[in-house]
Design a protein around this motif. Sequence first.
Motif, PDB file in Angstrom:
ATOM      1  N   ALA A  41       0.489  -1.429   0.200  1.00 54.99           N
ATOM      2  CA  ALA A  41       0.096  -0.057  -0.249  1.00 54.99           C
ATOM      3  C   ALA A  41       1.086   1.108  -0.236  1.00 54.99           C
ATOM      4  O   ALA A  41       0.255   2.027   0.476  1.00 54.99           O
ATOM      5  CB  ALA A  41      -1.135  -0.098   1.435  1.00 54.99           C
ATOM      6  N   GLU A  42       2.261   1.267   0.017  1.00 54.63           N
ATOM      7  CA  GLU A  42       3.149   2.096  -0.229  1.00 54.63           C
ATOM      8  C   GLU A  42       3.546   2.060  -1.977  1.00 54.63           C
ATOM      9  O   GLU A  42       3.704   0.939  -1.960  1.00 54.63           O
ATOM     10  CB  GLU A  42       3.823   2.185   0.350  1.00 54.63           C
ATOM     11  CG  GLU A  42       3.525   2.323   1.888  1.00 54.63           C
ATOM     12  CD  GLU A  42       4.684   2.358   2.880  1.00 54.63           C
ATOM     13  OE1 GLU A  42       4.583   2.782   4.324  1.00 54.63           O
ATOM     14  OE2 GLU A  42       5.632   2.618   2.672  1.00 54.63           O
ATOM     15  N   GLY A  43       4.032   3.569  -2.185  1.00 59.14           N
ATOM     16  CA  GLY A  43       4.420   3.619  -3.383  1.00 59.14           C
ATOM     17  C   GLY A  43       6.569   3.124  -3.146  1.00 59.14           C
ATOM     18  O   GLY A  43       6.381   2.906  -2.029  1.00 59.14           O
ATOM     19  N   PRO A  44       7.501   2.404  -4.192  1.00 61.00           N
ATOM     20  CA  PRO A  44       9.215   2.147  -3.954  1.00 61.00           C
ATOM     21  C   PRO A  44       9.707   3.424  -2.770  1.00 61.00           C
ATOM     22  O   PRO A  44       9.472   4.624  -3.530  1.00 61.00           O
ATOM     23  CB  PRO A  44       9.254   1.231  -5.141  1.00 61.00           C
ATOM     24  CG  PRO A  44       7.751   1.433  -5.982  1.00 61.00           C
ATOM     25  CD  PRO A  44       6.364   2.711  -5.271  1.00 61.00           C
ATOM     26  N   THR A  45      10.069   2.626  -2.434  1.00 54.17           N
ATOM     27  CA  THR A  45      11.464   4.352  -2.186  1.00 54.17           C
ATOM     28  C   THR A  45      12.973   3.370  -2.412  1.00 54.17           C
ATOM     29  O   THR A  45      13.314   2.522  -2.718  1.00 54.17           O
ATOM     30  CB  THR A  45      11.749   4.485  -0.516  1.00 54.17           C
ATOM     31  OG1 THR A  45      11.110   2.467   0.697  1.00 54.17           O
ATOM     32  CG2 THR A  45       9.660   4.647  -0.060  1.00 54.17           C
ATOM     33  N   PHE A  46      13.538   4.748  -2.364  1.00 53.49           N
ATOM     34  CA  PHE A  46      14.947   4.057  -3.065  1.00 53.49           C
ATOM     35  C   PHE A  46      15.859   3.644  -2.268  1.00 53.49           C
ATOM     36  O   PHE A  46      15.825   4.484  -1.079  1.00 53.49           O
ATOM     37  CB  PHE A  46      15.278   5.571  -3.793  1.00 53.49           C
ATOM     38  CG  PHE A  46      16.613   5.894  -4.096  1.00 53.49           C
ATOM     39  CD1 PHE A  46      17.635   6.003  -3.379  1.00 53.49           C
ATOM     40  CD2 PHE A  46      16.842   5.224  -5.152  1.00 53.49           C
ATOM     41  CE1 PHE A  46      19.499   6.324  -3.416  1.00 53.49           C
ATOM     42  CE2 PHE A  46      18.791   4.992  -6.056  1.00 53.49           C
ATOM     43  CZ  PHE A  46      19.450   5.905  -4.988  1.00 53.49           C
ATOM     44  N   LEU A  47      16.942   2.590  -2.850  1.00 50.98           N
ATOM     45  CA  LEU A  47      17.365   2.433  -1.699  1.00 50.98           C
ATOM     46  C   LEU A  47      19.414   2.946  -1.699  1.00 50.98           C
ATOM     47  O   LEU A  47      19.585   3.545  -0.971  1.00 50.98           O
ATOM     48  CB  LEU A  47      17.751   1.018  -1.055  1.00 50.98           C
ATOM     49  CG  LEU A  47      16.900   0.114  -0.029  1.00 50.98           C
ATOM     50  CD1 LEU A  47      16.280  -1.117  -0.865  1.00 50.98           C
ATOM     51  CD2 LEU A  47      17.010   0.421   0.865  1.00 50.98           C
ATOM     52  N   ILE A  48      19.444   2.389  -3.258  1.00 45.45           N
ATOM     53  CA  ILE A  48      20.844   2.595  -3.112  1.00 45.45           C
ATOM     54  C   ILE A  48      21.185   2.224  -4.835  1.00 45.45           C
ATOM     55  O   ILE A  48      20.331   2.206  -5.228  1.00 45.45           O
ATOM     56  CB  ILE A  48      21.691   1.845  -2.371  1.00 45.45           C
ATOM     57  CG1 ILE A  48      22.720   1.440  -2.210  1.00 45.45           C
ATOM     58  CG2 ILE A  48      21.268   0.063  -2.829  1.00 45.45           C
ATOM     59  CD1 ILE A  48      23.661   1.399  -1.861  1.00 45.45           C
ATOM     60  N   GLU A  58      28.225   1.178  -1.128  1.00 44.67           N
ATOM     61  CA  GLU A  58      27.359   1.118   0.077  1.00 44.67           C
ATOM     62  C   GLU A  58      26.927   2.349   1.254  1.00 44.67           C
ATOM     63  O   GLU A  58      27.521   3.148   0.832  1.00 44.67           O
ATOM     64  CB  GLU A  58      29.065   0.335   1.243  1.00 44.67           C
ATOM     65  CG  GLU A  58      29.450  -0.792   0.720  1.00 44.67           C
ATOM     66  CD  GLU A  58      30.802  -1.262   2.273  1.00 44.67           C
ATOM     67  OE1 GLU A  58      31.381  -0.940   1.650  1.00 44.67           O
ATOM     68  OE2 GLU A  58      30.295  -1.399   3.776  1.00 44.67           O
ATOM     69  N   ASP A  59      26.278   1.812   1.890  1.00 44.56           N
ATOM     70  CA  ASP A  59      25.362   2.997   2.239  1.00 44.56           C
ATOM     71  C   ASP A  59      24.800   2.511   3.624  1.00 44.56           C
ATOM     72  O   ASP A  59      23.946   1.163   3.933  1.00 44.56           O
ATOM     73  CB  ASP A  59      24.352   3.230   1.459  1.00 44.56           C
ATOM     74  CG  ASP A  59      23.758   4.570   2.687  1.00 44.56           C
ATOM     75  OD1 ASP A  59      22.338   5.385   1.685  1.00 44.56           O
ATOM     76  OD2 ASP A  59      23.768   5.147   2.766  1.00 44.56           O
ATOM     77  N   LEU A  73      23.558  -8.414 -10.789  1.00 47.97           N
ATOM     78  CA  LEU A  73      24.157  -7.196  -9.870  1.00 47.97           C
ATOM     79  C   LEU A  73      23.280  -7.478  -8.239  1.00 47.97           C
ATOM     80  O   LEU A  73      22.328  -8.529  -8.521  1.00 47.97           O
ATOM     81  CB  LEU A  73      23.364  -6.111  -9.539  1.00 47.97           C
ATOM     82  CG  LEU A  73      21.877  -5.686 -10.075  1.00 47.97           C
ATOM     83  CD1 LEU A  73      22.416  -3.724  -9.280  1.00 47.97           C
ATOM     84  CD2 LEU A  73      21.666  -5.285 -11.247  1.00 47.97           C
ATOM     85  N   SER A  74      23.966  -8.006  -7.321  1.00 44.44           N
ATOM     86  CA  SER A  74      23.837  -7.912  -5.952  1.00 44.44           C
ATOM     87  C   SER A  74      23.083  -7.183  -4.695  1.00 44.44           C
ATOM     88  O   SER A  74      23.725  -6.138  -4.737  1.00 44.44           O
ATOM     89  CB  SER A  74      23.942  -8.921  -6.054  1.00 44.44           C
ATOM     90  OG  SER A  74      24.800  -9.002  -5.077  1.00 44.44           O
ATOM     91  N   LEU A  75      22.231  -7.401  -4.064  1.00 39.64           N
ATOM     92  CA  LEU A  75      22.372  -6.060  -3.411  1.00 39.64           C
ATOM     93  C   LEU A  75      22.282  -7.468  -2.172  1.00 39.64           C
ATOM     94  O   LEU A  75      21.391  -8.503  -1.256  1.00 39.64           O
ATOM     95  CB  LEU A  75      20.854  -5.753  -3.178  1.00 39.64           C
ATOM     96  CG  LEU A  75      20.384  -4.797  -1.996  1.00 39.64           C
ATOM     97  CD1 LEU A  75      21.392  -3.486  -1.925  1.00 39.64           C
ATOM     98  CD2 LEU A  75      18.600  -4.536  -1.859  1.00 39.64           C
ATOM     99  N   HIS A  76      23.055  -6.893  -0.529  1.00 38.65           N
ATOM    100  CA  HIS A  76      23.550  -7.186  -0.002  1.00 38.65           C
ATOM    101  C   HIS A  76      23.420  -6.496   1.775  1.00 38.65           C
ATOM    102  O   HIS A  76      23.703  -5.561   1.609  1.00 38.65           O
ATOM    103  CB  HIS A  76      25.335  -7.346   0.880  1.00 38.65           C
ATOM    104  CG  HIS A  76      25.810  -8.764   0.002  1.00 38.65           C
ATOM    105  ND1 HIS A  76      26.221  -9.370  -0.006  1.00 38.65           N
ATOM    106  CD2 HIS A  76      24.967  -9.249  -1.621  1.00 38.65           C
ATOM    107  CE1 HIS A  76      27.343 -10.214  -1.065  1.00 38.65           C
ATOM    108  NE2 HIS A  76      25.948  -9.816  -2.177  1.00 38.65           N
TER     109      HIS A  76
END
Lengths: 113, 113
Positions: A41-48, A58-59, A73-76
């Motif tokens: 029920a929410e829009g996507p939010t930017f991560l990285i 990294e963040d 690519l991968s997200l850890h």
Amino acid sequence: DQQVKQNSPSLSVQEGRISILNCDYTNSMFDYFLWYKKYPAEGPTFLISISSIKDKNEDGRFTVFLNKSAKHLSLHIVPSQPGDSAVYFCAASAPQGAQKLVFGQGTRLTINP
Amino acid sequence: KAGVTQTPRYLIKTRGQQVTLSCSPISGHRSVSWYQQTPGQGLQFLFEYFSETQRNKGNFPGRFSGRQFSNSRSEMNVSTLELGDSALYLCASSLAGVIYEQYFGPGTRLTVT
């Protein structure tokens, strides 16, 4: 033609462990990649994000790795927390279509306490 | 500051009708993008506007159109609705374009019967 693929529709990880979300792409012209997180029920939010001139960004708890030769690519996420439970989308952009993003189908991550 | 707002949040239409969805970006953002999210296809890019100009368009039929006003607010229109147009339509705004951090609205859930 799915140019960006997230082959795992879902992933379950124990709290405190590492979560690894994967994404493959076919278009070698893609030069910029992003990860978004979406709660219901929410829009996507930017991560990285990561540019193709880098192989890692990294963040905080989030790290994105880019393997250009494998078009992967991968997200850890380390350590995984219950609030990380969401759907994760990877997206890619090419120079000539700089104002166009191609998204993967998403991976639902569940963090178990 | 206020986030991206989309109106209406829910809409039910009949096949053959047309619909207009509205998006108000974050103040100061000049780029507005539209996406369609369906369970099988994930997020698909519809189009992106910047300073009232459409800069890029996704692979959607001409029944899908949009515009942006001088205050950066944007509308998208779908004419001659089909059952397959049932989806969540998401709007996102950013300062300058899709490869920059985009802020998504909550979406408009369109159901075509």
